[in-house]
Design an enzyme around this catalytic site. Sequence first.
Site, PDB file in Angstrom:
ATOM      1  N   ASN A   1     100.232 -86.822 135.388  1.00  0.00           N
ATOM      2  CA  ASN A   1      99.901 -85.905 134.280  1.00  0.00           C
ATOM      3  C   ASN A   1     100.791 -84.666 134.320  1.00  0.00           C
ATOM      4  OD1 ASN A   1      97.399 -86.763 132.576  1.00  0.00           O
ATOM      5  ND2 ASN A   1      96.926 -87.380 134.672  1.00  0.00           N
TER       6      ASN A   1
ATOM      7  N   HIS B   1      90.006 -85.693 132.386  1.00  0.00           N
ATOM      8  CA  HIS B   1      89.046 -86.555 133.082  1.00  0.00           C
ATOM      9  C   HIS B   1      89.076 -87.961 132.460  1.00  0.00           C
ATOM     10  CE1 HIS B   1      85.542 -87.457 135.504  1.00  0.00           C
ATOM     11  NE2 HIS B   1      84.987 -88.015 134.447  1.00  0.00           N
TER      12      HIS B   1
ATOM     13  N   GLY C   1     100.459 -86.947 140.419  1.00  0.00           N
ATOM     14  CA  GLY C   1     101.074 -85.982 139.507  1.00  0.00           C
ATOM     15  C   GLY C   1     101.688 -86.586 138.263  1.00  0.00           C
TER      16      GLY C   1
ATOM     17  N   LEU D   1      86.524 -78.464 143.333  1.00  0.00           N
ATOM     18  CA  LEU D   1      85.903 -77.537 142.379  1.00  0.00           C
ATOM     19  C   LEU D   1      86.535 -76.165 142.554  1.00  0.00           C
ATOM     20  CD1 LEU D   1      82.107 -78.412 142.707  1.00  0.00           C
ATOM     21  CD2 LEU D   1      83.652 -78.922 140.801  1.00  0.00           C
TER      22      LEU D   1
HETATM   23  C1  GRF Z   1      93.763 -88.784 136.468  1.00  0.00           C
HETATM   24  O1  GRF Z   1      93.133 -90.002 136.247  1.00  0.00           O
HETATM   25  C2  GRF Z   1      92.868 -87.654 136.026  1.00  0.00           C
HETATM   26  O2  GRF Z   1      92.107 -87.963 134.908  1.00  0.00           O
HETATM   27  C3  GRF Z   1      91.988 -87.492 137.224  1.00  0.00           C
HETATM   28  O3  GRF Z   1      92.855 -87.661 138.317  1.00  0.00           O
HETATM   29  C4  GRF Z   1      93.931 -88.520 137.941  1.00  0.00           C
HETATM   30  C5  GRF Z   1      95.221 -87.823 138.246  1.00  0.00           C
HETATM   31  O4  GRF Z   1      96.340 -88.639 138.067  1.00  0.00           O
HETATM   32  N1  GRF Z   1      91.305 -86.214 137.174  1.00  0.00           N
HETATM   33  P1  GRF Z   1      97.809 -88.053 138.293  1.00  0.00           P
HETATM   34  O5  GRF Z   1      97.855 -87.432 139.681  1.00  0.00           O
HETATM   35  O6  GRF Z   1      98.078 -87.043 137.217  1.00  0.00           O
HETATM   36  O7  GRF Z   1      98.720 -89.235 138.196  1.00  0.00           O
END
Ligand code: GRF
Length: 187
Positions: free
Chosen positions: A13, A103, A11, A87
């Site tokens: 992001n 991504h 998490g 998905l």
């Molecule tokens: C990120 O690398 C994102 O691009 C991919 O999954 C990862 C998630 O990271 N889809 P986080 O859980 O947000 O640290």
Amino acid sequence: MRVGVLASGDGSNLQAILDRVHGRDGIEVVAVGSDKPRARALERARAAGITARAFEQSDRHARDAAMADWLAGAGVELVVLAGYMQLLDAAFLARFPRVINVHPALLPAFPGIGAVEQAVAHGVKVFGVTVHFVDEGVDTGPVIAQRALELPGVADAETVRAALRPIEHDLLCEVVLAIARGAVRIP
Ligand code: GRF
């Protein structure tokens, strides 16, 4: 703009969105969902006072229907996939015209899981991040924003992932802000 975030893992992001975007320009993160009850993302959401819930249905369509009902009940207008490793089905996507994903590759190269490992295995010299609209395919929806990073001498995925992580955070936050301002055309 009411935002729902789906996340399966750490998490980071989500945390960037909470720290930099939540409460700004009319953006409110109102719900955080996961397919994984132990996802750290759920803890991060709760620590920020945001309703968080795991959806453990083994049937994907049942899970998507339950999540869609929950997000719709919270008035969500934008769904952000922030490391959500499933998905979403057509019925879910029909209910939410705005679903975006981050991504860790320059799509359409290296879609799906293990994108960074695939890129390293190919000897890629320019890595990058994509934020795109989500459709029923695996990372196939229209691209909203991309940022490249030249790493000509790096041969291990962990180093690349670490270098890309802050770019993911920046790009995802920028796109959410741009959508809130009406600066992104919805396909
Ligand atoms: C990120 O690398 C994102 O691009 C991919 O999954 C990862 C998630 O990271 N889809 P986080 O859980 O947000 O640290």
